[in-house]
Design a protein around this motif. Sequence first.
Motif, mmCIF file in Angstrom:
data_model
loop_
_atom_site.group_PDB
_atom_site.id
_atom_site.type_symbol
_atom_site.label_atom_id
_atom_site.label_comp_id
_atom_site.label_asym_id
_atom_site.label_seq_id
_atom_site.Cartn_x
_atom_site.Cartn_y
_atom_site.Cartn_z
ATOM 1 N N LYS A 1 0.913 -1.132 0.044
ATOM 2 C CA LYS A 1 -0.089 -0.053 -0.114
ATOM 3 C C LYS A 1 0.853 1.240 0.016
ATOM 4 C CE LYS A 1 -4.064 -1.972 2.377
ATOM 5 N NZ LYS A 1 -5.062 -1.799 3.370
ATOM 6 N N GLY A 2 0.644 2.437 -0.971
ATOM 7 C CA GLY A 2 1.322 3.294 -0.850
ATOM 8 C C GLY A 2 2.449 3.293 -1.792
ATOM 9 N N PRO A 3 3.124 4.484 -1.975
ATOM 10 C CA PRO A 3 4.234 4.526 -2.793
ATOM 11 C C PRO A 3 5.410 3.536 -2.416
ATOM 12 C CG PRO A 3 3.899 6.797 -1.706
ATOM 13 C CD PRO A 3 2.874 5.520 -1.027
ATOM 14 N N THR A 4 6.052 3.008 -3.348
ATOM 15 C CA THR A 4 7.333 2.209 -3.121
ATOM 16 C C THR A 4 8.670 2.795 -3.672
ATOM 17 O OG1 THR A 4 7.036 0.985 -5.310
ATOM 18 C CG2 THR A 4 5.704 -0.107 -3.381
ATOM 19 N N CYS A 5 8.519 3.882 -4.276
ATOM 20 C CA CYS A 5 9.817 4.582 -4.629
ATOM 21 C C CYS A 5 10.385 5.363 -3.767
ATOM 22 C CB CYS A 5 9.415 5.344 -5.942
ATOM 23 S SG CYS A 5 10.965 6.228 -6.435
ATOM 24 N N HIS A 6 11.708 5.678 -3.575
ATOM 25 C CA HIS A 6 12.278 6.730 -2.421
ATOM 26 C C HIS A 6 11.841 8.247 -2.767
ATOM 27 C CE1 HIS A 6 15.116 6.784 -5.939
ATOM 28 N NE2 HIS A 6 15.413 7.860 -5.616
ATOM 29 N N ASN A 7 11.438 8.315 -3.796
ATOM 30 C CA ASN A 7 10.940 9.649 -4.237
ATOM 31 C C ASN A 7 9.315 9.888 -3.956
ATOM 32 O OD1 ASN A 7 13.532 10.740 -5.460
ATOM 33 N ND2 ASN A 7 13.100 9.709 -7.151
ATOM 34 N N GLY A 8 8.796 8.960 -3.450
ATOM 35 C CA GLY A 8 7.350 8.989 -3.014
ATOM 36 C C GLY A 8 6.389 8.715 -4.246
ATOM 37 N N ASN A 9 7.143 8.378 -5.215
ATOM 38 C CA ASN A 9 6.092 7.830 -6.560
ATOM 39 C C ASN A 9 5.714 6.528 -6.200
ATOM 40 O OD1 ASN A 9 6.772 10.062 -7.760
ATOM 41 N ND2 ASN A 9 8.570 9.376 -8.570
ATOM 42 N N ASP A 10 4.818 6.033 -6.856
ATOM 43 C CA ASP A 10 4.355 4.616 -6.970
ATOM 44 C C ASP A 10 5.411 3.720 -7.431
ATOM 45 O OD1 ASP A 10 1.730 5.262 -6.366
ATOM 46 O OD2 ASP A 10 0.850 5.593 -8.423
ATOM 47 N N SER A 11 6.361 3.935 -8.002
ATOM 48 C CA SER A 11 7.011 3.177 -8.576
ATOM 49 C C SER A 11 8.536 4.058 -9.009
ATOM 50 C CB SER A 11 6.520 2.207 -9.581
ATOM 51 O OG SER A 11 7.939 1.506 -10.458
ATOM 52 N N CYS A 12 9.712 3.290 -8.625
ATOM 53 C CA CYS A 12 10.696 4.060 -9.474
ATOM 54 C C CYS A 12 11.000 3.886 -10.838
ATOM 55 C CB CYS A 12 12.226 3.546 -8.790
ATOM 56 S SG CYS A 12 12.300 4.121 -7.172
ATOM 57 N N PHE A 13 10.143 3.082 -11.569
ATOM 58 C CA PHE A 13 10.325 2.810 -12.922
ATOM 59 C C PHE A 13 9.091 3.681 -13.823
ATOM 60 C CE2 PHE A 13 11.637 -0.875 -10.506
ATOM 61 C CZ PHE A 13 12.867 -0.962 -10.984
ATOM 62 N N GLY A 14 8.682 4.615 -13.101
ATOM 63 C CA GLY A 14 7.498 5.274 -13.700
ATOM 64 C C GLY A 14 6.039 4.562 -14.042
ATOM 65 N N ILE A 15 5.899 3.535 -13.292
ATOM 66 C CA ILE A 15 4.689 2.817 -13.365
ATOM 67 C C ILE A 15 3.691 3.264 -12.507
ATOM 68 C CG2 ILE A 15 3.636 0.565 -13.161
ATOM 69 C CD1 ILE A 15 6.331 -0.645 -14.075
ATOM 70 N N LYS A 16 2.450 3.735 -12.802
ATOM 71 C CA LYS A 16 1.603 4.131 -12.014
ATOM 72 C C LYS A 16 0.721 3.100 -11.541
ATOM 73 C CE LYS A 16 -2.042 7.536 -11.347
ATOM 74 N NZ LYS A 16 -2.930 8.683 -12.051
ATOM 75 N N LYS A 17 0.562 3.138 -10.108
ATOM 76 C CA LYS A 17 -0.402 2.047 -9.646
ATOM 77 C C LYS A 17 -1.796 2.449 -10.007
ATOM 78 C CE LYS A 17 -1.555 -0.206 -5.182
ATOM 79 N NZ LYS A 17 -1.587 0.246 -3.703
ATOM 80 N N GLU A 18 -2.530 1.368 -10.542
ATOM 81 C CA GLU A 18 -3.941 1.586 -10.843
ATOM 82 C C GLU A 18 -4.887 1.316 -9.970
ATOM 83 O OE1 GLU A 18 -6.639 1.921 -14.726
ATOM 84 O OE2 GLU A 18 -4.570 1.965 -14.523
ATOM 85 N N PHE B 1 -12.439 1.017 -13.362
ATOM 86 C CA PHE B 1 -14.089 0.771 -13.504
ATOM 87 C C PHE B 1 -14.343 2.037 -14.164
ATOM 88 C CE2 PHE B 1 -14.602 -3.358 -10.782
ATOM 89 C CZ PHE B 1 -14.086 -3.903 -11.871
ATOM 90 N N GLN B 2 -13.986 3.163 -13.330
ATOM 91 C CA GLN B 2 -14.813 4.481 -13.819
ATOM 92 C C GLN B 2 -14.270 4.863 -15.025
ATOM 93 O OE1 GLN B 2 -17.223 6.168 -11.911
ATOM 94 N NE2 GLN B 2 -17.621 7.126 -14.060
ATOM 95 N N GLN B 3 -13.221 4.561 -15.436
ATOM 96 C CA GLN B 3 -12.651 4.895 -16.993
ATOM 97 C C GLN B 3 -13.197 4.104 -17.947
ATOM 98 O OE1 GLN B 3 -8.325 4.440 -16.501
ATOM 99 N NE2 GLN B 3 -7.943 6.348 -15.299
ATOM 100 N N LEU B 4 -13.570 2.909 -17.665
ATOM 101 C CA LEU B 4 -14.248 1.895 -18.552
ATOM 102 C C LEU B 4 -15.599 2.441 -18.934
ATOM 103 C CD1 LEU B 4 -14.408 -0.460 -20.466
ATOM 104 C CD2 LEU B 4 -14.873 -1.825 -18.375
ATOM 105 N N TYR B 5 -16.192 2.709 -17.653
ATOM 106 C CA TYR B 5 -17.497 3.162 -17.931
ATOM 107 C C TYR B 5 -17.705 4.629 -18.572
ATOM 108 C CZ TYR B 5 -22.188 5.088 -16.096
ATOM 109 O OH TYR B 5 -23.647 5.509 -16.228
ATOM 110 N N ASP B 6 -16.741 5.359 -18.432
ATOM 111 C CA ASP B 6 -16.731 6.654 -19.135
ATOM 112 C C ASP B 6 -16.464 6.577 -20.506
ATOM 113 O OD1 ASP B 6 -17.048 8.144 -16.467
ATOM 114 O OD2 ASP B 6 -15.161 8.761 -16.506
ATOM 115 N N LEU B 7 -15.546 5.582 -20.831
ATOM 116 C CA LEU B 7 -15.393 5.070 -22.273
ATOM 117 C C LEU B 7 -16.763 4.809 -23.066
ATOM 118 C CD1 LEU B 7 -13.470 4.985 -24.655
ATOM 119 C CD2 LEU B 7 -12.866 2.601 -23.880
ATOM 120 N N ILE B 8 -17.251 3.868 -22.319
ATOM 121 C CA ILE B 8 -18.547 3.322 -22.927
ATOM 122 C C ILE B 8 -19.566 4.420 -23.000
ATOM 123 C CG2 ILE B 8 -20.568 1.729 -22.218
ATOM 124 C CD1 ILE B 8 -18.274 0.016 -20.830
ATOM 125 N N ALA B 9 -19.693 5.560 -22.028
ATOM 126 C CA ALA B 9 -20.710 6.421 -22.064
ATOM 127 C C ALA B 9 -20.153 7.108 -23.424
ATOM 128 C CB ALA B 9 -20.781 7.202 -20.755
#
Length: 131
Positions: free
Chosen positions: A2-19, A25-33
């Motif tokens: 839970k929470g950031p795993t990078c020393h800089n406070g990011n989700d990841s040191c590899f630029g991968i955003k935790k989804e 689900f909201q993004q999928l719903y919005d795309l369908i709409a």
Amino acid sequence: PKGPTCHNGNDSCFGIKKEDTLEFFQQLYDLIAERKKKLPKNSYTTSLFSQGLNKILEKVEEESEELRKAAKNETKTRLIEESADVLYHLFVLFVQKKISLKDILTELKRRQTLRINIRRTPHRKRININI
């Protein structure tokens, strides 16, 4: 984790955003709409909306039956695939009927609260509500 795993406070040191699942689900719903609003050509979602509520309901029923069969007789992978199909078609139905994900979450929370309150009230008749 839970929470950031990078020393800089990011989700990841590899630029991968935790989804977040609910965010996805909201993004999928919005795309369908959006597809319902714009009706782009060569879109499966557009074809469902163009064919109307009965076609959407038919697909929900069909995919639900495939989900049941996968749960009973097939692999975990097939069950996951069929679950994704059911969720997608339910989202199409929700958009068609102007039901938001917030509406669904509100109802689930209401039921959970009802269940908790029933458990805390020993003098009333118990109602079994399983979610």
